[in-house]
Design an enzyme around this catalytic site. Structure first.
Site, short mmCIF file in Angstrom:
data_model
loop_
_atom_site.label_atom_id
_atom_site.label_comp_id
_atom_site.label_asym_id
_atom_site.label_seq_id
_atom_site.Cartn_x
_atom_site.Cartn_y
_atom_site.Cartn_z
N LYS A 52 -6.60 6.84 -5.64
CA LYS A 52 -5.19 6.61 -5.71
C LYS A 52 -4.51 6.10 -7.51
CE LYS A 52 -2.92 7.01 -1.28
NZ LYS A 52 -2.00 6.39 -0.05
N GLN A 96 0.87 1.50 2.24
CA GLN A 96 -0.36 1.80 2.42
C GLN A 96 -0.83 2.13 4.28
OE1 GLN A 96 -2.47 3.92 1.18
NE2 GLN A 96 -4.33 4.57 3.45
N ASP A 119 5.68 9.69 -0.52
CA ASP A 119 5.01 9.67 1.05
C ASP A 119 5.58 11.02 1.78
OD1 ASP A 119 1.65 9.15 1.06
OD2 ASP A 119 2.77 7.07 1.33
N1 GUN Z 1 -2.81 5.57 5.35
C1 GUN Z 1 -3.96 6.85 5.57
N2 GUN Z 1 -2.79 8.07 5.15
C2 GUN Z 1 -2.07 7.65 3.90
C3 GUN Z 1 -1.13 8.41 3.12
O1 GUN Z 1 -0.95 9.32 3.26
N3 GUN Z 1 -0.25 7.67 2.79
C4 GUN Z 1 0.00 6.49 2.87
N4 GUN Z 1 0.82 5.57 2.49
N5 GUN Z 1 -1.19 5.09 3.94
C5 GUN Z 1 -1.56 6.18 4.53
#
Ligand code: GUN
Length: 292
Positions: A52, A96, A119
């Site tokens: 990211k 996350q 998110d």
């Molecule tokens: N863990 C796996 N996919 C995601 C996501 O799209 N966002 C977040 N915050 N954690 C994740």
């Protein structure tokens, strides 16, 4: 059969975002900034967060990662979220997942200001999406809607079958496909582990969206000739044919389903590359205050 090339579409969108960042900063505006909270040292989460940050850099965004040990107290995380909520430099915040089991995920997610929740996991964003108000939509469903739109796939009046009902994929996907807007306006059926006559239902789908989490679950006999097939699954399986010793497969048995489908997403290179791009699009919207 025509492939839906998520890798190529994602690259196009990244270029569009980079152009928009140049335009904004050229006009004296602020550089969009995404923050991530990372707890513990799970290698998969580490990789996600690094990817990211890399994607942010490529399009000209700022990013920052706030790291905490696996034994962090929940209160300390909530304070960190508050701190980032108050920071006017930061437009978007993701925590996350998964978090360690002693932390209440919902409590942490609900501490994020809805206007920074890029998110799209906060119940305010989920609720707004449900009733058709502007909101942040979570990465996978958002990415699939972009794929459908940019591939010129007609959804209006067509029968869309969603396999899976999770909060982050199946449920939002079914709502988005049924909304009174396009892409959308589909007739939607949601199937899950307790569905009877599954094959009968999936065989009636004009558009089949598969997020069931089981490797190669969907076989050719479950798919109508000419259907559009979107495969959300991603699984690592051993392979003697690759240098790494593994390969990636989806929830759909690609080789045989591709013979029947009019359009299909590959794994890898279909839905996957769209997810980070969705997060970038949401962060751009946050910095432009487009939603709130
Ligand atoms: N863990 C796996 N996919 C995601 C996501 O799209 N966002 C977040 N915050 N954690 C994740």
């Amino acid at each position: 059969m025509k492939l839906i090339d998520g890798k190529k579409i994602a690259e196009t969108i990244r270029q569009e975002i980079a152009g928009e960042v140049k335009r904004i900063t050229g006009a004296g505006g602020k550089v969009p900034h995404l923050a991530a909270i990372l707890v513990g040292d799970d290698p998969a989460s580490e990789t996600y967060v690094n990817n990211k940050a890399k994607a942010c850099k490529e399009v000209g965004f700022d990013s920052s990662t706030y790291r905490f040990p696996a034994d962090v107290q929940q209160e300390e995380l909530l304070e960190a979220v508050d701190f980032i909520n108050r920071d006017p430099e930061i437009d978007g915040l993701i925590v996350q997942l998964p978090l360690p089991s002693h932390i209440d995920n919902q409590k942490v997610i609900q501490q994020i200001l809805p206007e920074k929740d890029v998110d799209g996991f906060h119940p305010v964003n989920v609720g707004r999406m449900t009733i058709g108000l502007p909101s942040y939509v979570s990465a996978t469903p958002h990415g699939i809607m972009e794929l459908i739109m940019r591939s010129g796939i007609q959804t209006r009046g067509r029968h869309c079958v969603v396999l899976g009902r999770s909060n982050i994929v199946g449920k939002p996907m079914s709502l988005l496909m049924a909304r009174n807007e396009e892409p959308g306006n589909a007739t939607v059926t949601v199937c899950h582990s307790k569905t009877q006559n599954l094959k009968e239902i999936t065989s009636a789908a004009d558009i089949l969206i598969v997020a069931i989490g089981q490797p190669e679950f969907v076989t050719a006999d479950m798919v109508k000739e000419g259907a559009v097939v979107i495969d959300v699954g991603i699984h690592r399986v051993p392979s003697a044919k690759t240098k790494s010793g593994f390969r990636l497969i989806g929830d759909v048995r690609f080789d045989e389903v591709a013979q029947k489908a009019s359009r299909i997403t590959p794994v890898p290179g279909g839905v996957g590359p769209m997810t980070i791009v969705s997060l970038l699009l949401n962060t751009l919207k946050a910095s432009k205050k487009e939603i709130y």
